[in-house]
Design a protein around this motif. Structure first.
Motif, PDB file in Angstrom:
ATOM      1  N   TYR A  81       0.835  -1.204   0.000  1.00  0.00           N
ATOM      2  CA  TYR A  81       0.000   0.000   0.000  1.00  0.00           C
ATOM      3  C   TYR A  81       0.869   1.253   0.000  1.00  0.00           C
ATOM      4  N   HIS A  82       2.111   1.127   0.433  1.00  0.00           N
ATOM      5  CA  HIS A  82       3.051   2.254   0.505  1.00  0.00           C
ATOM      6  C   HIS A  82       3.988   2.330  -0.704  1.00  0.00           C
ATOM      7  N   VAL A  83       3.702   1.541  -1.758  1.00  0.00           N
ATOM      8  CA  VAL A  83       4.590   1.459  -2.927  1.00  0.00           C
ATOM      9  C   VAL A  83       3.861   1.900  -4.190  1.00  0.00           C
ATOM     10  N   LEU A  84       4.522   2.787  -4.946  1.00  0.00           N
ATOM     11  CA  LEU A  84       4.019   3.209  -6.253  1.00  0.00           C
ATOM     12  C   LEU A  84       4.926   2.637  -7.326  1.00  0.00           C
ATOM     13  N   SER A  85       4.374   2.361  -8.488  1.00  0.00           N
ATOM     14  CA  SER A  85       5.177   1.915  -9.617  1.00  0.00           C
ATOM     15  C   SER A  85       5.802   3.145 -10.269  1.00  0.00           C
ATOM     16  N   GLY A  86       7.099   3.078 -10.552  1.00  0.00           N
ATOM     17  CA  GLY A  86       7.795   4.177 -11.209  1.00  0.00           C
ATOM     18  C   GLY A  86       8.399   5.164 -10.229  1.00  0.00           C
ATOM     19  N   ALA A  87       9.096   6.136 -10.793  1.00  0.00           N
ATOM     20  CA  ALA A  87       9.790   7.138  -9.980  1.00  0.00           C
ATOM     21  C   ALA A  87       8.909   8.363  -9.770  1.00  0.00           C
ATOM     22  N   LEU A  88       8.759   8.749  -8.515  1.00  0.00           N
ATOM     23  CA  LEU A  88       8.050   9.972  -8.159  1.00  0.00           C
ATOM     24  C   LEU A  88       8.822  10.629  -7.020  1.00  0.00           C
ATOM     25  N   PRO A  89       9.840  11.421  -7.355  1.00  0.00           N
ATOM     26  CA  PRO A  89      10.605  12.086  -6.296  1.00  0.00           C
ATOM     27  C   PRO A  89       9.688  12.940  -5.428  1.00  0.00           C
ATOM     28  N   SER A  90       9.935  12.960  -4.136  1.00  0.00           N
ATOM     29  CA  SER A  90       9.069  13.701  -3.226  1.00  0.00           C
ATOM     30  C   SER A  90       9.013  15.182  -3.576  1.00  0.00           C
ATOM     31  N   ILE A  91      10.044  15.689  -4.201  1.00  0.00           N
ATOM     32  CA  ILE A  91      10.062  17.097  -4.600  1.00  0.00           C
ATOM     33  C   ILE A  91       8.963  17.372  -5.630  1.00  0.00           C
ATOM     34  N   ASP A  92       8.527  16.335  -6.371  1.00  0.00           N
ATOM     35  CA  ASP A  92       7.486  16.482  -7.384  1.00  0.00           C
ATOM     36  C   ASP A  92       6.074  16.308  -6.831  1.00  0.00           C
ATOM     37  N   LEU A  93       5.967  15.939  -5.568  1.00  0.00           N
ATOM     38  CA  LEU A  93       4.651  15.758  -4.967  1.00  0.00           C
ATOM     39  C   LEU A  93       4.017  17.105  -4.655  1.00  0.00           C
ATOM     40  N   GLY A  94       2.705  17.177  -4.848  1.00  0.00           N
ATOM     41  CA  GLY A  94       1.968  18.365  -4.428  1.00  0.00           C
ATOM     42  C   GLY A  94       1.732  18.290  -2.926  1.00  0.00           C
ATOM     43  N   PRO A  95       1.147  19.336  -2.351  1.00  0.00           N
ATOM     44  CA  PRO A  95       0.903  19.332  -0.912  1.00  0.00           C
ATOM     45  C   PRO A  95      -0.049  18.217  -0.478  1.00  0.00           C
ATOM     46  N   ARG A  96      -1.012  17.873  -1.344  1.00  0.00           N
ATOM     47  CA  ARG A  96      -1.990  16.809  -1.085  1.00  0.00           C
ATOM     48  C   ARG A  96      -2.375  16.201  -2.418  1.00  0.00           C
ATOM     49  N   GLN A  97      -2.274  14.893  -2.531  1.00  0.00           N
ATOM     50  CA  GLN A  97      -2.718  14.269  -3.775  1.00  0.00           C
ATOM     51  C   GLN A  97      -2.994  12.801  -3.571  1.00  0.00           C
ATOM     52  N   GLU A  98      -3.882  12.264  -4.427  1.00  0.00           N
ATOM     53  CA  GLU A  98      -4.190  10.839  -4.406  1.00  0.00           C
ATOM     54  C   GLU A  98      -3.375  10.155  -5.486  1.00  0.00           C
TER      55      GLU A  98
END
Length: 142
Positions: free
Chosen positions: A97-114
């Motif tokens: 549940y804590h794993v996403l497929s592919g690279a998503l650096p935390s710097i690219d995360l918005g403040p809140r997103q699904e």
């Protein structure tokens, strides 16, 4: 359902070497977790769930890695129950549940997103922009 809190965002393809040198060869999720003292419980859980090989492979994943503090916030007996081999599927489900497929650096995360996880669930991620390792820390995964 509220999942583990106080998580770090680790991305296998962009994880920095312990020196912070991003030009160095990227470390795997497992190698990064092993090099991070605050992730020792996660490493034990990955081993118990037989997920070390998966996250140590060549596929790129993003992991919202629960810290030892997050595991400490679980109700008494929960971690021991999950680490019991008879609860392998439940532990795998929680960790994936804590794993996403592919690279998503935390710097690219918005403040809140699904986001969609590898187990097919949708996770709400809330970012704390004051984090320092290696980028902003994700503080809530719901």
């Amino acid at each position: 359902m509220n999942r583990l809190l106080s998580t770090l965002c680790l991305v296998a393809s962009v994880a920095a070497a312990p020196t912070g040198d991003r030009s160095a060869v990227p470390m795997s999720i497992v190698a990064t977790a092993l090099a991070t003292p605050d992730l020792s419980t996660l490493v034990a859980a990955l081993e118990a769930a037989s997920l070390v090989g998966t996250l140590n492979g060549t596929t790129t994943y993003t992991v919202f890695a629960p810290t030892d503090v997050a595991f400490d916030q679980l109700p008494n007996g929960t971690l021991a129950r999950l680490l019991d081999p008879k609860n392998l599927k439940a532990l795998q489900s929680i960790l994936l549940y804590h794993v996403l497929s592919g690279a998503l650096p935390s710097i690219d995360l918005g403040p809140r997103q699904e986001l969609a996880t590898v187990d097919g669930a949708s996770v709400l991620v809330v970012k704390n922009t004051t984090g320092t390792y290696p980028n902003p820390i994700v503080t809530h995964v719901y």
